[in-house]
Design a protein around this motif. Structure first.
Motif, PDB file in Angstrom:
ATOM      1  N   ARG A 226       5.425 -13.930  -6.146  1.00 50.04           N
ATOM      2  CA  ARG A 226       6.756 -13.308  -6.066  1.00 50.04           C
ATOM      3  C   ARG A 226       7.373 -13.225  -7.471  1.00 50.04           C
ATOM      4  N   ASP A 229       6.487 -10.220  -9.704  1.00 47.08           N
ATOM      5  CA  ASP A 229       6.930  -8.884  -9.288  1.00 47.08           C
ATOM      6  C   ASP A 229       7.410  -8.082 -10.501  1.00 47.08           C
ATOM      7  N   GLU A 255      -2.563  -4.984  -0.027  1.00 46.59           N
ATOM      8  CA  GLU A 255      -1.253  -4.577   0.493  1.00 46.59           C
ATOM      9  C   GLU A 255      -0.102  -4.852  -0.464  1.00 46.59           C
ATOM     10  N   ARG A 256      -0.341  -5.726  -1.463  1.00 47.52           N
ATOM     11  CA  ARG A 256       0.718  -6.177  -2.360  1.00 47.52           C
ATOM     12  C   ARG A 256       1.893  -6.774  -1.584  1.00 47.52           C
ATOM     13  N   CYS A 257       1.558  -7.485  -0.511  1.00 45.49           N
ATOM     14  CA  CYS A 257       2.575  -8.214   0.246  1.00 45.49           C
ATOM     15  C   CYS A 257       1.967  -9.515   0.750  1.00 45.49           C
ATOM     16  N   ARG A 259       3.006 -13.579   2.968  1.00 43.29           N
ATOM     17  CA  ARG A 259       3.943 -14.336   3.796  1.00 43.29           C
ATOM     18  C   ARG A 259       4.041 -15.759   3.246  1.00 43.29           C
ATOM     19  N   GLU A 266       7.203 -11.054   5.889  1.00 38.67           N
ATOM     20  CA  GLU A 266       6.368 -10.726   4.733  1.00 38.67           C
ATOM     21  C   GLU A 266       7.240 -10.237   3.579  1.00 38.67           C
ATOM     22  N   ASN A 268       7.186  -8.270  -0.316  1.00 42.48           N
ATOM     23  CA  ASN A 268       6.425  -7.403  -1.220  1.00 42.48           C
ATOM     24  C   ASN A 268       6.529  -7.920  -2.652  1.00 42.48           C
ATOM     25  N   SER A 269       5.451  -7.697  -3.403  1.00 46.31           N
ATOM     26  CA  SER A 269       5.464  -8.025  -4.828  1.00 46.31           C
ATOM     27  C   SER A 269       4.648  -6.980  -5.569  1.00 46.31           C
TER      28      SER A 269
END
Length: 467
Positions: A226, A229, A255-257, A259, A266, A268-269
């Protein structure tokens, strides 16, 4: 009009390549030996080299670094009748454009030339608009310059990069250079040492956690992914990534995500991934220790850093650079360097690579303290001892050459020469028995038509006359 250099002792092949080049509107120059080819490449600005492997004065693969080191740094196309997988791998690792087997159709040789020239024009156009900041990378050897060019290519896109290299070759330095030359340079460069991740906390460290996710989780934690990012995530020693995490991380890459631990949501980063390893990940995949699909994702682009012992031409430049930095660091006056000091450094086999060299330079600078010149005496004893023992061993081997048993050994022919002479005699006998009938010769010998022609050409045997 491009300048094409053809280094081949086969007159027919040289003529064919020359005519093909001229029909494409370019200029061709022919050399029949390695030395002649190097001389021409030193005098002229060459764009592409067609290079044979077996030449009268040596193996063509051996001069690839010298050709690439020329000012024009030409693209190289290997063309040989004596191909083998190890030679092809060595050539391609050295950065050649293509590796073609003889005999080949003209179109099979034309297309690589056309594509190499297109690539060269495109690369030169791009370099006019983009100048890479080395960010502390020192060295002007062919190997280092080639890797810096790869840094420039990687910096212009957002693809995943995998950097290979022994410990101490500067993998993090190259990763940081990619980041600082990229559009993400204003973002964070997040370093993750996979070898130092505690297995029971690795998911929490990478993905973060929510308060109460486990005992001791008394507050939310973002996690390193994170935090990366908008910047670059650098996974150092990615081969040490725990097996149970590899599948999870594969999905993060896709997916660039991710949890966070204990969360149902979820996050995103938008990070760019650069990874590095000193391990053979292909071998690890074969043994089931690393996921194939993850490896494919990691190495969209790859950079392989050569060990310092293979690019000793960089040692002098590295030494001067770091001696100046170390003198500034310790508030010492600039120091000059005795030639013997540099010679000792060059003769040593740097198993710890650039990192070991910098540590030795730091020790030497501190040993000299306020003395103005660095001499071999300032180098740590273990380094000097190993260099001295190595020199003594070399001198001993030279002395052994004068002993009677060494002289006797020298009388034995090289196995390669003996085998070639045997093959030559066989081909002479084969032509004599068959009366020069090539169809009969193929049937008796079991050779393919191409192999038979190659042997006849190699040994200068006329099919018509036999012996």
């Amino acid at each position: 009009m491009a300048e094409i250099l053809i280094i081949d002792d086969d007159e027919i092949m040289s003529y064919t390549l020359s005519r093909m080049t001229q029909r494409l509107g370019h200029k061709a120059t022919i050399a029949s030996s390695l030395q002649e080819g190097l001389d021409i490449a030193s005098r002229k600005k060459i764009d592409v080299v067609f290079l044979d492997v077996r030449l009268p004065d040596g193996n063509g693969l051996g001069i690839i670094p010298e050709l690439r080191a020329k000012v024009s740094s030409p693209e190289i196309i290997i063309i040989t009748a004596f191909s083998n997988s190890s030679g092809a791998e060595l050539a391609l690792k050295s950065g050649v454009w293509d590796y073609i087997e003889k005999p080949s159709k003209v179109n099979d040789m034309k297309l690589p030339l056309v594509r190499a020239l297109e690539y060269r024009k495109q690369k030169q156009r791009a370099l006019m608009h983009f100048s890479v900041d080395r960010c502390g990378i020192v060295g002007s050897s062919t190997q280092t310059t080639y890797c810096v060019d790869l840094v420039a290519n990687a910096a212009t896109c957002d693809a995943n990069v995998l950097i290979y290299g022994e410990t101490g070759t500067g993998k993090e330095l190259f990763a940081r250079a990619i980041h600082l030359n990229s559009p993400r340079c204003a973002g964070v460069f997040m370093v993750v040492d996979c070898a130092a991740l505690p297995e029971h906390l690795v998911e929490s460290i990478l993905f973060g956690h929510v308060k109460g996710a486990y005992t001791g989780a008394d507050q939310d934690s973002e996690g390193l992914i994170r935090q990366a990012d908008g910047g670059t995530l650098f996974l150092d020693e990615v081969g040490e990534l725990p097996a149970n995490l590899q599948k999870t991380f594969l999905r993060v890459l896709q997916e660039r995500c991710f949890r966070p631990v204990g969360s149902k949501k979820e996050i995103n980063s938008n990070f760019r991934l650069v990874a590095a390893t000193n391990r053979n990940l292909d071998e690890m995949c074969k043994k089931g220790l690393f996921r194939n699909d993850l490896l494919h994702r990691l190495r969209t682009l790859s950079i392989e850093l050569a060990p310092l012992r293979e690019k000793k031409g960089d040692i002098k430049e590295i030494a001067y650079h770091y001696i100046d930095k170390l003198c500034d660091k310790y508030d010492l006056k600039p120091k000059s360097v005795a030639p013997e000091f540099l010679n000792t450094l060059i003769k040593y086999n740097w198993t710890g690579n650039v990192r070991e060299l910098v540590n030795v330079l730091e020790s030497s600078v501190n040993s000299a303290a306020h003395e103005p010149i660095l001499f071999p005496v300032h180098i740590p004893h273990r380094i000097r001892a190993e260099v001295t023992i190595g020199s003594m061993r070399d001198n001993s081997l030279k002395a052994d050459d004068s002993k009677p048993d060494a002289q006797f050994r020298k009388k034995l022919p090289l196995l390669r020469n003996l085998l070639n002479e045997t093959k030559r005699e066989y081909m002479l006998d084969l032509m004599n028995v068959t009366g020069g009938n090539l169809d009969k010769a193929i049937k008796i010998s079991g050779l393919s038509k191409a192999s038979l022609y190659n042997y006849l050409k190699k040994f200068n045997i006329s099919a018509a006359n036999g012996r």
